[in-house]
Each structure stands twice: as C-alpha cells, then as structure tokens.
Design an enzyme around this catalytic site. Sequence first.
Site, PDB file in Angstrom:
ATOM      1  N   LYS A   1      19.455 -43.720 -56.691  1.00 50.09           N
ATOM      2  CA  LYS A   1      18.965 -43.646 -58.069  1.00 50.09           C
ATOM      3  C   LYS A   1      20.126 -43.425 -59.049  1.00 50.09           C
ATOM      4  O   LYS A   1      20.991 -44.262 -59.140  1.00 50.09           O
ATOM      5  CB  LYS A   1      17.888 -42.568 -58.159  1.00 50.09           C
ATOM      6  CG  LYS A   1      16.857 -42.630 -57.011  1.00 50.09           C
ATOM      7  CD  LYS A   1      16.023 -43.892 -56.983  1.00 50.09           C
ATOM      8  CE  LYS A   1      15.213 -44.075 -55.725  1.00 50.09           C
ATOM      9  NZ  LYS A   1      14.323 -42.965 -55.404  1.00 50.09           N
TER      10      LYS A   1
ATOM     11  N   ASP B   1      14.726 -31.214 -54.330  1.00 45.22           N
ATOM     12  CA  ASP B   1      14.961 -32.638 -54.588  1.00 45.22           C
ATOM     13  C   ASP B   1      15.226 -32.761 -56.086  1.00 45.22           C
ATOM     14  O   ASP B   1      14.322 -32.628 -56.905  1.00 45.22           O
ATOM     15  CB  ASP B   1      13.734 -33.446 -54.155  1.00 45.22           C
ATOM     16  CG  ASP B   1      13.917 -34.956 -54.352  1.00 45.22           C
ATOM     17  OD1 ASP B   1      14.833 -35.353 -55.100  1.00 45.22           O
ATOM     18  OD2 ASP B   1      13.127 -35.724 -53.768  1.00 45.22           O
TER      19      ASP B   1
ATOM     20  N   TYR C   1       7.538 -36.897 -54.212  1.00 49.58           N
ATOM     21  CA  TYR C   1       7.928 -38.262 -53.873  1.00 49.58           C
ATOM     22  C   TYR C   1       7.168 -38.678 -52.612  1.00 49.58           C
ATOM     23  O   TYR C   1       7.301 -38.038 -51.569  1.00 49.58           O
ATOM     24  CB  TYR C   1       9.446 -38.360 -53.651  1.00 49.58           C
ATOM     25  CG  TYR C   1       9.824 -39.750 -53.217  1.00 49.58           C
ATOM     26  CD1 TYR C   1       9.785 -40.806 -54.131  1.00 49.58           C
ATOM     27  CD2 TYR C   1      10.158 -40.028 -51.906  1.00 49.58           C
ATOM     28  CE1 TYR C   1      10.078 -42.090 -53.735  1.00 49.58           C
ATOM     29  CE2 TYR C   1      10.453 -41.317 -51.504  1.00 49.58           C
ATOM     30  CZ  TYR C   1      10.412 -42.339 -52.421  1.00 49.58           C
ATOM     31  OH  TYR C   1      10.686 -43.614 -52.015  1.00 49.58           O
TER      32      TYR C   1
ATOM     33  N   ARG D   1      31.128 -42.363 -37.217  1.00 52.47           N
ATOM     34  CA  ARG D   1      29.796 -41.747 -37.352  1.00 52.47           C
ATOM     35  C   ARG D   1      29.920 -40.255 -37.679  1.00 52.47           C
ATOM     36  O   ARG D   1      29.132 -39.687 -38.427  1.00 52.47           O
ATOM     37  CB  ARG D   1      28.972 -41.956 -36.070  1.00 52.47           C
ATOM     38  CG  ARG D   1      27.707 -41.112 -36.050  1.00 52.47           C
ATOM     39  CD  ARG D   1      26.644 -41.563 -35.063  1.00 52.47           C
ATOM     40  NE  ARG D   1      27.099 -42.035 -33.784  1.00 52.47           N
ATOM     41  CZ  ARG D   1      27.619 -41.283 -32.805  1.00 52.47           C
ATOM     42  NH1 ARG D   1      27.788 -39.990 -32.983  1.00 52.47           N
ATOM     43  NH2 ARG D   1      28.002 -41.822 -31.673  1.00 52.47           N
TER      44      ARG D   1
END
Length: 371
Positions: free
Chosen positions: A195, A170, A99, A47
């Site tokens: 994406k 972004d 977004y 982690r």
Amino acid sequence: MKPETLAIHASNLIKNATGDVTPPINLSTTFFRDEDGGYPGGHMYSRVSNPNRSALENTLAKLEYGEDAAAFASGNNCGMSLFQALKPGSHIIAPDDMYWGIKKQLLTIFNDTLKFDFVDQTDLDLINSSIKPNTKLIWIETPSNPLLKVTDIEEIGKIAKANNITLACDSTFASPILQNPILLGADIVMHSSTKYLGGHSDILGGILVTAKKDELWERIKNIQQTGGAVPSPFDCFLLCRSIKTLAYRMKGHCENGKLVAQYLVNHPKVEAVFFPGLETHPQHEIAKKQMKDFGGMMSFLVKGNVEETNKVVNKVKLFAQATSLGGVESLIEHRYSIEGPDSKTPKNLLRISVGLEHVDDIIADLEQALG
Ligand SMILES: *Cc1c(COP(=O)(O)O)cnc(C)c1O
C-alpha cells in the site's frame, strides 16, 4: 534524524565494494564463507537474510522506532506469521472492523488451533471484559478497513501491558509517517507494504516491526527465515526506493484526502462519510492525538441501493475501479462485493484511496460520477 531524512538515507547506509550511492540489487542466493567458516559479508543464504532485505528491515525499524523488523512476501503473511508464532489454544482479541483477508485467516486457517473474538475496540470496557486467562494477543487495526474506525493505541497499550498481553497494530492505513504505534505502547507494528510504502501499486509485501527482541519475536523471525515466505531482493530494492518519497507522498495524500472528504460531506447524494480527519468522525479526537495527519483513505455511503451505488462506481473515469490502496493513482471500490456474502460492510459503501493527481481533477471525476 527526522522521518523525511531517515526515509531517504536509512537504506543507503550499507557501504559496498563498488561504492554505489544507491544500493544495488543483490540477486545472489548464497554468500561466501571465509576460512574460519564465518560469513564476512554478514549473509549466509538469501532466505535467511540478504542485503536488500536487511536494508528494508533496517529502514522500517528506524521509521517505526523499533528494535528489529521482518519483511514478508505479503501483508497477509505478517498476520500468518504472528498467528503461527502463538501457542495453540491462545486467545486473540481482534477488531470487529478488520481487513477481511487477515480475518479470513483466523476464521479458516487458525479456527482449530487458536481462539478469537471480534470486538468493537473503540469500547475499552469491552476489550477489558473480553480478556481471558489465555489471551495472548490484542490485534488492532487503526484506522480500520473499511469503516475508518480509530482505536486508542495508547489506552489499549495500557490494558495490554497490565494483563501481560502482546499488542500488535495493523497500521497500514496510516503509514509510518502518520502514526508510530510503538511510541504509543504497541509491541508490534504491521504494514502491508503493498500500500503506502510501495505507493505505486506494483509491489506485494508486508513487514512487522517489533519494539523489542523478545521470545515471541524470536519465534516470528524463525517463521520468517525457516517458513520462508520472504520478499525477493528486487521487491526489497523497489520498496527501499519507494520509501524515499513516502513522507512527501503522504503530504499529498493527506492534503487531497481532506479536500475530497469535505467535498463528499457536502454532496446531496452522499449519506455519510467515514474519514478520521472530519470533526464529525466519532473518534476524531483520538485520531488527532495519535496521528500526525489523516491520510487519503476514506469510505462513504451513497444515498440509495446497491444498484445506484454501482452506477457511481461504473461512471468514474479518472479513478480506477479496483481494490487495494495507497498508490499514486486514485482507486475506488465497492467493498461489499470484494468481501463476499458474509461481509458486514454496507452494500452502499464505496471506499476510495485518494491518489496524488491534482485534487480538482479527482473531485471533478467524483462530481460527474455522482451527478
Ligand atoms: C492490504 C491490507 C492487508 C494485506 O496486505 P497484502 O499485502 O494484500 O497481503 C492487511 N491489512 C490492511 C489494512 C490492508 O489494507
């Protein structure tokens, strides 16, 4: 090294015992300690860090010219982690065209703890006049979803710097190949790696890259490692593999994108096309200044009402009618019905992600669907 070279080699640089040229997938969640209590392999628990995630983070930090990167389980989790890292009561200047999933975080998760305004960020005066004493973050998204608005990263960077505000961008629609916000003055860059970075519509992920390891970044890294919304080693491996072809995939998306935009502009059933590569785009000059090319994302308005718009989307054969973007296959979607009743997106807007099929086939499909 140039981006094409970095994209291929940056994740391969870790030498391992078996001498693999391509890094293996390290599924181990835990790592040996030595007699001194140290971690000779450089990792303690998966982690916190693991070899595949480090390779991915190292690659993105290089491609975005940053000092460090943090990979997350989704693009949305980048927004979550950055917003969580702000002190309660902080004010954010966010874009009006944004977004919707990250906008929804502000509206439904951080509505009690953070303050925010959604501002038309193509208007620099409006950004300046929106700054408050508690403004800690300017969040920009360029090109934006779904209207492909372009904001001037360099100019907003100057405003942010002068007011001691963090600028986060972004940059999902651009990818690190077309735009590098840190070089233009941003402090943090975000990508939904679902994406263009992933590029094959089969990985969910997100990544933040920082210009410098400051106190805010330490808090973000703590949220990543202690909060634990991290991608699996397999996802990181797949992303490193995808990124090796990113520069060449982007060339194809850009080439096809320009031709499709030009086709749509000239079509009698199309009312408007939103694509930063068009000279008629209101921020075309800014796009030219800050992007190497214009990508494969665009949206357009169908002449007619929502029924006529849906007819077009239902007639496509090659395009998949599906949300998301940046994959090798072309996608088309009716954005308003994805975003829901609060959406400000025009009801006759269709967003397309131009894929890497031959452009003649892409245009032929649009032709029969519009015709
Ligand atoms: C998809 C997307 C996101 C969210 O990423 P997920 O991986 O879906 O969580 C954020 N910003 C933009 C511009 C996107 O297209």
